[in-house]
Scaffold this active site. Structure first.
Site, PDB file in Angstrom:
ATOM      1  CD  GLU A 158      -3.010  -1.087   1.734  1.00 15.07           C
ATOM      2  OE1 GLU A 158      -3.933  -1.644   1.452  1.00 15.07           O
ATOM      3  OE2 GLU A 158      -2.885  -0.508   3.188  1.00 15.07           O
ATOM      4  CD  GLU A 239      -4.247  -5.980   2.529  1.00 16.23           C
ATOM      5  OE1 GLU A 239      -5.337  -4.924   3.040  1.00 16.23           O
ATOM      6  OE2 GLU A 239      -3.359  -6.041   2.860  1.00 16.23           O
TER       7      GLU A 239
END
Length: 597
Positions: A158, A239
């Site tokens: 991320e 995710e």
């Protein structure tokens, strides 16, 4: 030679289109003797892959010390994944977030303030290279190209959500990490993952690496966003958030199974691959839970149940059944279902031996003398507690610290005065008009795992002063409760075992360590409840279960069955404040607290 490739539209396993249906299972959040059980249950849900992060600070507690013992044994975990007939995805960071202390970045890395955080700074890159080299020794021989289970490895994590460096510097950083992995023998596809919005996907990836997205709802819309940034190749949600984590003092998060099921069905029907985050959350044992700070510091609970398909203690949930039914519409699912978990044995445990924490300070750590209060990092205390002490005068009147990270119990000659607390921004309290020894027991409640405060030190952040002067002449003692093997130190257990027994129906004043024993069913999971206790840490048979806190939401601590013997089980509790009674309960079911509903 087996191959796994990124095709024009699909993943290709030995040249054939392959849809990844994966679940996150962090080996370090599960007792090693339970890894095989959790992996087997993943296959029963219909998954074909297991994904795991790798926590740098767990494997390298100190620089140059790469550990793979116990729950650090990534190689054994990957071998068990392969034995179950599943593939694996490995995400070594170096930054992982994961609600894990420091986001996986070791505290020792930032003792030199010139070291960069998540950027192409030479000292930071050199440390990462050492870490990658050690991890690759485990992962490279287990790649699918070598007959192992590993299909892909992630670069960073991320990254699009972090920092403001110019684009060319950000790309240089990511390319350097990718080159390091390749240089250490990682030949399977590399990928990045970012939250499913245009800004993060654009900032967090590279044209030559597969971009994937993280989201938990509106699958069709989010996949379209990803496709704008990944024009060719397979689409993947790395995710798929099927639950959420809990913070102390807030409610327990739950997610409607039917909402998860609908979004997963849309995703799989579109031909995208997926990794459920989490399939099985597990537990933040010891002092490993992280924290968030977006203006208010919020430490994470010991339980990482995550409202996942497989509960913290390995039981299938309503979400397990709902998502399994969805997966069955898109790929074969075994007929077998995991058995329901039986009620745990119930007992009342009398903690009839106590030793004040003050009596053990000298045995738990080496005292450092310093003119000004050092941080925890300055004395190599990467987690847990540090005791600070100095002298005050009758005219000092008030104690003021610049910042406390994260919580300090303040006492004068052993008499409690109050609490300094990061969450409530409490940084001062009145002092009695007398001289004496001022002590602050400072607790690191978890290093920030997300955002710009990653890498910051813990402890007292100066100056520390009174109404009359700056306080100097400090004795500082890191309290190291664990031995080199991670078990509760013998100095503690010996002191408790030889303490005189006391009654158990009267209150208990902290800070204090208390001990009791129980007999039960060997190998059975247990749930420890501490009603009437306030805040502290629990060990069972020397293993640190983690923190408890009356602030909730969590009301029980999970005791993995492999820790439990038939007789002579030992419970040790560090209570920081006080307890109503000197007993704890072993109860039939977990209680993770109330929800916002």
């Amino acid at each position: 030679m087996p191959r796994f490739d990124i095709g024009d539209q699909d993943f290709l396993l030995d040249g054939r289109p392959h849809q990844i249906v994966s679940g996150a299972l962090h080996f370090f959040r599960v007792h090693p003797d339970q890894w095989a059980d959790r992996i087997h249950k993943a296959r029963l849900m219909g998954l074909n892959t297991i994904e795991t992060y790798v926590a740098w600070n767990l494997h390298f507690p100190d620089r140059g010390e790469f550990r793979t013992d116990g729950r650090r044994d990534l190689g054994r975990f990957l071998d068990l994944v392969a034995a179950e007939g599943l593939h694996a995805i490995v995400r070594p960071g170096p930054y992982i977030c994961a609600e894990w202390t420091g986001g996986g970045l070791p505290g020792w890395l930032f003792t030199d303030p010139s070291v960069g955080v998540r950027r192409a700074e030479p000292q930071f890159l050199a440390a990462i290279d050492e870490y990658y080299a050690a991890v690759a020794e485990v992962v490279a021989p287990r790649q699918v190209t070598a007959g192992g289970p590993v299909l892909m490895v992630q670069v960073e994590n991320e990254y699009g959500a972090y920092g403001t460096d110019p684009e060319d510097e950000r790309r240089h950083y990511l390319r350097t990490l990718a080159a390091m992995l390749r240089g250490h023998g990682i030949e399977v596809p590399l990928f990045t993952s970012d939250q499913a919005n245009d800004e993060h996907l654009a900032r967090g990836g590279l044209p030559e690496l597969l971009r994937t997205a993280n989201f938990g709802s509106r699958s069709t819309e989010r996949l379209a966003t990803l496709r704008r940034h990944q024009p060719t190749g397979p689409l993947m949600c790395t995710e798929f958030w099927d639950g959420w984590f809990d913070s102390w003092g807030l409610h327990h998060h739950v997610t409607a199974p039917e909402a998860n099921a609908g979004d997963l069905d849309d995703l799989l029907a579109a031909g995208a691959s997926v990794n459920l985050y989490m399939f099985h959350g597990g537990t933040n044992f010891g002092f490993t839970a992280g924290a968030n700070d977006k203006g208010t510091y919020r430490p994470l609970t010991t339980s990482y149940d995550y409202d996942a398909p497989l509960a913290e203690h390995g039981a299938p949930t309503a979400t397990f059944r709902a998502l399994r039914a969805v997966i069955a519409r898109h790929r074969p699912v075994p007929d077998e279902m995991p058995a329901e978990a039986p009620p745990a044995p119930e007992h009342t445990v009398a903690l009839d031996r106590q030793v004040p924490l003050a009596d053990l300070v000298d045995a738990l750590g080496e005292t450092h003398r310093s003119e000004h209060p050092p941080t925890h990092d300055d004395v190599a205390a990467w987690d847990g507690f540090v005791r600070y002490s100095t002298r005050i005068a009758a005219d000092d009147a008030v104690l003021v610290v610049g910042e406390v990270r994260d919580r300090a119990l303040v006492a004068l000659d052993g008499e409690p005065l109050g609490l300094l607390d990061r969450t409530t921004h409490t940084t001062s309290l009145p002092l009695p008009a007398r001289t004496g020894e001022l002590t602050l027991l400072v607790e690191d409640q978890g290093r920030v795992n997300y955002g710009p405060r990653i890498g910051e030190p813990k402890g007292l952040i100066g100056p520390v002063r009174t109404a009359a002067r700056e306080l100097t002449g400090w004795d500082v003692t890191p309290l190291r409760f664990a031995d080199d093997g991670g078990s509760l130190r013998r100095e503690v257990t010996d002191a408790l075992r030889t303490a005189s027994p006391t009654g158990t129906d009267v209150p208990l004043a902290g800070p204090v360590l208390a001990r009791g024993t129980f007999a039960s069913t060997a190998g059975a999971d247990h749930f420890l409840r501490l009603d009437g206790w306030t805040k502290g840490v629990v060990w069972v048979n020397g293993f640190c279960l983690g923190r408890y806190w009356s602030a909730g939401p969590t009301r029980t601590l999970y005791v993995p069955g492999p820790l439990v013997r038939a007789t002579g089980n030992e419970v040790v509790v560090l209570e920081l404040h006080g307890a109503r009674v000197r007993t704890v309960q072993l109860v039939a079911r977990p209680d993770l607290g109330g929800t916002e509903e």
